[in-house]
Write a protein that holds these residues in place. Sequence first.
Motif, PDB file in Angstrom:
ATOM      1  N   GLU A 235      -1.281 -10.623 -24.315  1.00  0.00           N
ATOM      2  CA  GLU A 235      -0.687 -11.847 -23.790  1.00  0.00           C
ATOM      3  C   GLU A 235      -0.641 -11.817 -22.257  1.00  0.00           C
ATOM      4  OE1 GLU A 235       3.132 -12.451 -25.465  1.00  0.00           O
ATOM      5  OE2 GLU A 235       2.409 -12.654 -27.535  1.00  0.00           O
ATOM      6  N   GLU A 236      -0.824 -12.993 -21.676  1.00  0.00           N
ATOM      7  CA  GLU A 236      -0.760 -13.127 -20.224  1.00  0.00           C
ATOM      8  C   GLU A 236       0.475 -13.923 -19.830  1.00  0.00           C
ATOM      9  OE1 GLU A 236      -4.378 -14.803 -18.748  1.00  0.00           O
ATOM     10  OE2 GLU A 236      -5.652 -13.212 -19.580  1.00  0.00           O
ATOM     11  N   GLU A 237       1.037 -13.560 -18.678  1.00  0.00           N
ATOM     12  CA  GLU A 237       2.171 -14.297 -18.139  1.00  0.00           C
ATOM     13  C   GLU A 237       2.177 -14.194 -16.630  1.00  0.00           C
ATOM     14  OE1 GLU A 237       6.150 -12.726 -18.623  1.00  0.00           O
ATOM     15  OE2 GLU A 237       5.369 -10.733 -19.101  1.00  0.00           O
ATOM     16  N   VAL A 238       2.904 -15.091 -15.993  1.00  0.00           N
ATOM     17  CA  VAL A 238       3.056 -15.061 -14.545  1.00  0.00           C
ATOM     18  C   VAL A 238       4.465 -14.600 -14.204  1.00  0.00           C
ATOM     19  CG1 VAL A 238       3.090 -16.404 -12.416  1.00  0.00           C
ATOM     20  CG2 VAL A 238       1.347 -16.873 -14.153  1.00  0.00           C
ATOM     21  N   LEU A 239       4.535 -13.496 -13.478  1.00  0.00           N
ATOM     22  CA  LEU A 239       5.819 -12.979 -13.014  1.00  0.00           C
ATOM     23  C   LEU A 239       6.129 -13.610 -11.663  1.00  0.00           C
ATOM     24  CD1 LEU A 239       5.155  -9.193 -13.789  1.00  0.00           C
ATOM     25  CD2 LEU A 239       6.336 -10.872 -15.255  1.00  0.00           C
ATOM     26  N   GLU A 240       7.222 -14.313 -11.567  1.00  0.00           N
ATOM     27  CA  GLU A 240       7.576 -14.982 -10.316  1.00  0.00           C
ATOM     28  C   GLU A 240       7.917 -13.972  -9.236  1.00  0.00           C
ATOM     29  OE1 GLU A 240      10.631 -17.865 -10.725  1.00  0.00           O
ATOM     30  OE2 GLU A 240       9.574 -19.039 -12.256  1.00  0.00           O
ATOM     31  N   ALA A 241       7.440 -14.239  -8.029  1.00  0.00           N
ATOM     32  CA  ALA A 241       7.735 -13.349  -6.890  1.00  0.00           C
ATOM     33  C   ALA A 241       7.405 -14.064  -5.594  1.00  0.00           C
ATOM     34  CB  ALA A 241       6.943 -12.057  -6.994  1.00  0.00           C
ATOM     35  N   ASP A 242       8.162 -13.709  -4.562  1.00  0.00           N
ATOM     36  CA  ASP A 242       7.888 -14.217  -3.220  1.00  0.00           C
ATOM     37  C   ASP A 242       7.032 -13.247  -2.425  1.00  0.00           C
ATOM     38  OD1 ASP A 242       9.779 -16.606  -3.276  1.00  0.00           O
ATOM     39  OD2 ASP A 242      11.144 -14.960  -3.768  1.00  0.00           O
ATOM     40  N   GLY A 243       7.000 -11.996  -2.870  1.00  0.00           N
ATOM     41  CA  GLY A 243       6.213 -10.982  -2.173  1.00  0.00           C
ATOM     42  C   GLY A 243       5.663  -9.970  -3.154  1.00  0.00           C
ATOM     43  N   ILE A 244       4.471  -9.446  -2.853  1.00  0.00           N
ATOM     44  CA  ILE A 244       3.845  -8.422  -3.683  1.00  0.00           C
ATOM     45  C   ILE A 244       3.445  -7.264  -2.780  1.00  0.00           C
ATOM     46  CG2 ILE A 244       1.878  -7.857  -5.164  1.00  0.00           C
ATOM     47  CD1 ILE A 244       1.838 -10.800  -6.028  1.00  0.00           C
ATOM     48  N   PHE A 245       3.973  -6.084  -3.085  1.00  0.00           N
ATOM     49  CA  PHE A 245       3.689  -4.897  -2.285  1.00  0.00           C
ATOM     50  C   PHE A 245       2.781  -3.961  -3.084  1.00  0.00           C
ATOM     51  CE2 PHE A 245       7.193  -6.679  -0.096  1.00  0.00           C
ATOM     52  CZ  PHE A 245       7.128  -6.215   1.211  1.00  0.00           C
ATOM     53  N   LEU A 246       1.662  -3.594  -2.493  1.00  0.00           N
ATOM     54  CA  LEU A 246       0.717  -2.680  -3.122  1.00  0.00           C
ATOM     55  C   LEU A 246       1.099  -1.263  -2.743  1.00  0.00           C
ATOM     56  CD1 LEU A 246      -2.587  -4.589  -2.259  1.00  0.00           C
ATOM     57  CD2 LEU A 246      -1.046  -4.951  -4.198  1.00  0.00           C
ATOM     58  N   ALA A 247       1.364  -0.441  -3.729  1.00  0.00           N
ATOM     59  CA  ALA A 247       1.797   0.937  -3.484  1.00  0.00           C
ATOM     60  C   ALA A 247       0.973   1.872  -4.350  1.00  0.00           C
ATOM     61  CB  ALA A 247       3.285   1.091  -3.767  1.00  0.00           C
ATOM     62  N   ILE A 248      -0.336   1.789  -4.187  1.00  0.00           N
ATOM     63  CA  ILE A 248      -1.234   2.613  -5.005  1.00  0.00           C
ATOM     64  C   ILE A 248      -2.003   3.617  -4.148  1.00  0.00           C
ATOM     65  CG2 ILE A 248      -1.463   0.961  -6.877  1.00  0.00           C
ATOM     66  CD1 ILE A 248      -3.970  -0.109  -5.631  1.00  0.00           C
ATOM     67  N   GLY A 249      -1.492   3.859  -2.945  1.00  0.00           N
ATOM     68  CA  GLY A 249      -2.058   4.921  -2.130  1.00  0.00           C
ATOM     69  C   GLY A 249      -2.947   4.433  -0.994  1.00  0.00           C
ATOM     70  N   HIS A 250      -3.337   5.380  -0.156  1.00  0.00           N
ATOM     71  CA  HIS A 250      -4.222   5.128   0.984  1.00  0.00           C
ATOM     72  C   HIS A 250      -5.412   6.082   0.925  1.00  0.00           C
ATOM     73  CE1 HIS A 250      -0.641   3.041   2.422  1.00  0.00           C
ATOM     74  NE2 HIS A 250      -1.367   2.503   3.388  1.00  0.00           N
ATOM     75  N   ARG A 251      -6.480   5.659   1.565  1.00  0.00           N
ATOM     76  CA  ARG A 251      -7.687   6.478   1.620  1.00  0.00           C
ATOM     77  C   ARG A 251      -8.032   6.726   3.097  1.00  0.00           C
ATOM     78  NH1 ARG A 251     -10.400   3.248  -0.764  1.00  0.00           N
ATOM     79  NH2 ARG A 251     -10.250   4.028  -2.905  1.00  0.00           N
ATOM     80  N   PRO A 252      -7.861   7.963   3.582  1.00  0.00           N
ATOM     81  CA  PRO A 252      -8.181   8.230   4.993  1.00  0.00           C
ATOM     82  C   PRO A 252      -9.669   8.024   5.264  1.00  0.00           C
ATOM     83  CG  PRO A 252      -7.783  10.268   3.798  1.00  0.00           C
ATOM     84  CD  PRO A 252      -7.406   9.161   2.867  1.00  0.00           C
ATOM     85  N   ASN A 253      -9.962   7.447   6.405  1.00  0.00           N
ATOM     86  CA  ASN A 253     -11.346   7.129   6.755  1.00  0.00           C
ATOM     87  C   ASN A 253     -11.999   8.331   7.431  1.00  0.00           C
ATOM     88  OD1 ASN A 253     -10.999   4.404   5.832  1.00  0.00           O
ATOM     89  ND2 ASN A 253      -9.912   3.967   7.733  1.00  0.00           N
ATOM     90  N   THR A 254     -12.391   9.295   6.607  1.00  0.00           N
ATOM     91  CA  THR A 254     -12.946  10.554   7.124  1.00  0.00           C
ATOM     92  C   THR A 254     -14.310  10.894   6.539  1.00  0.00           C
ATOM     93  OG1 THR A 254     -11.647  11.725   5.432  1.00  0.00           O
ATOM     94  CG2 THR A 254     -10.697  11.590   7.644  1.00  0.00           C
ATOM     95  N   GLY A 255     -14.854  10.016   5.724  1.00  0.00           N
ATOM     96  CA  GLY A 255     -16.122  10.309   5.075  1.00  0.00           C
ATOM     97  C   GLY A 255     -17.259  10.581   6.035  1.00  0.00           C
ATOM     98  N   PHE A 256     -17.245   9.894   7.188  1.00  0.00           N
ATOM     99  CA  PHE A 256     -18.329  10.038   8.161  1.00  0.00           C
ATOM    100  C   PHE A 256     -18.362  11.424   8.807  1.00  0.00           C
ATOM    101  CE2 PHE A 256     -14.714   9.047  10.725  1.00  0.00           C
ATOM    102  CZ  PHE A 256     -14.949   9.612  11.967  1.00  0.00           C
ATOM    103  N   LEU A 257     -17.295  12.199   8.640  1.00  0.00           N
ATOM    104  CA  LEU A 257     -17.231  13.530   9.254  1.00  0.00           C
ATOM    105  C   LEU A 257     -18.063  14.561   8.498  1.00  0.00           C
ATOM    106  CD1 LEU A 257     -13.409  13.612  10.075  1.00  0.00           C
ATOM    107  CD2 LEU A 257     -15.294  13.206  11.679  1.00  0.00           C
ATOM    108  N   GLY A 258     -18.432  14.241   7.289  1.00  0.00           N
ATOM    109  CA  GLY A 258     -19.291  15.136   6.531  1.00  0.00           C
ATOM    110  C   GLY A 258     -18.717  16.523   6.295  1.00  0.00           C
ATOM    111  N   GLY A 259     -17.394  16.624   6.213  1.00  0.00           N
ATOM    112  CA  GLY A 259     -16.763  17.907   5.941  1.00  0.00           C
ATOM    113  C   GLY A 259     -16.730  18.866   7.111  1.00  0.00           C
ATOM    114  N   GLN A 260     -17.071  18.402   8.312  1.00  0.00           N
ATOM    115  CA  GLN A 260     -17.110  19.289   9.476  1.00  0.00           C
ATOM    116  C   GLN A 260     -15.729  19.536  10.078  1.00  0.00           C
ATOM    117  OE1 GLN A 260     -20.725  18.490  12.152  1.00  0.00           O
ATOM    118  NE2 GLN A 260     -20.631  16.637  10.893  1.00  0.00           N
ATOM    119  N   VAL A 261     -14.777  18.674   9.752  1.00  0.00           N
ATOM    120  CA  VAL A 261     -13.397  18.834  10.209  1.00  0.00           C
ATOM    121  C   VAL A 261     -12.533  19.107   8.988  1.00  0.00           C
ATOM    122  CG1 VAL A 261     -11.430  17.715  11.329  1.00  0.00           C
ATOM    123  CG2 VAL A 261     -13.748  17.327  12.199  1.00  0.00           C
TER     124      VAL A 261
END
Length: 319
Positions: A235-261
């Motif tokens: 079943e689908e429903e709409v949960l009322e809200a004035d704000g939605i906060f995403l709290a599923i983590g962050h991904r550091p932008n380090t891929g370009f370093l190629g493991g050198q650091v």
Amino acid sequence: MISGRTREENTLHHQTVIIGTGPAGLTAAIYLARANLSPLIIEGSQPGGQLTTTTEVENFPGFPEGITGAELMENMRKQAERFGARVQSGYVARVDLAKRPFTLYLEGGGEITADAVILSTGASAKTVGIPGEAENFGRGVSTCATCDGFFFRNKKIIVIGGGDTAMEEAQFLTRFASEVRLVHRREELRASRIMQDRARGNAKIAWSLNAAPLEVMAGDKGVTGLKVRNNATGEEEVLEADGIFLAIGHRPNTGFLGGQVQTDELGYVEVVPGTSRTNVPGVFACGDVMDPIYRQAITSAGSGCKAALDCESFLFERQ
């Protein structure tokens, strides 16, 4: 010589290159420019960093009436340029840190060499990837409870996530909201038991578990709710809200370093405690790329100052 052509005609050389902007990179640029080191800033795909997506910043010292994130970053950029910093649009695809000067390879071609490098590439918030999410950033969708919770006094808030960060942010947001509903796609939470117990003991927190987010609902004034599907019943429903906060983590932008650091298990750059120095002499890190905890504009700016001072000392010792 501060900057100029190397032996390879198409390669520019700089004493210091700052990869990424945001409060950390631009603060580092201000300090280095004032030390007559004329840093080059490579601003990447999101000039000004994540703060430019924040409509109102009220917790950065010196702005009693608040300031937009975009305006704050533009002011910091102008300040850095006033003292001689240069800003270049571009994206660093990979680096060679095995020998000095270091070599930075730009996406689309082009190389830059540097005696010292400051990493300020930040961390990208993970998103759910559902309709209405990206379109409503700054209109009720946020990834920072500390930054934006104040704007939702006596309103209904949804927090998406099931880990410790989600529990912590839900708890924090109860200081402002009339209700905080925690939505997680599974029945079981990933959060530690103590964090779960604290959240479950908060009367202001409601629960929608085993609920898959489908769409952010919004009107002319911003977010109005979140459409979810009950995974058990369909079943689908709409949960009322004035704000939605995403709290599923962050991904550091380090891929370009190629493991050198050296990084931790999540990919955040590790620095010598109390400094900005990495395991590679001449390479420094500041801001969210090395900070998985605070992620605030003011702490990023402070770490940018440290990176600049550490970098200046490194270059001075090798004159």
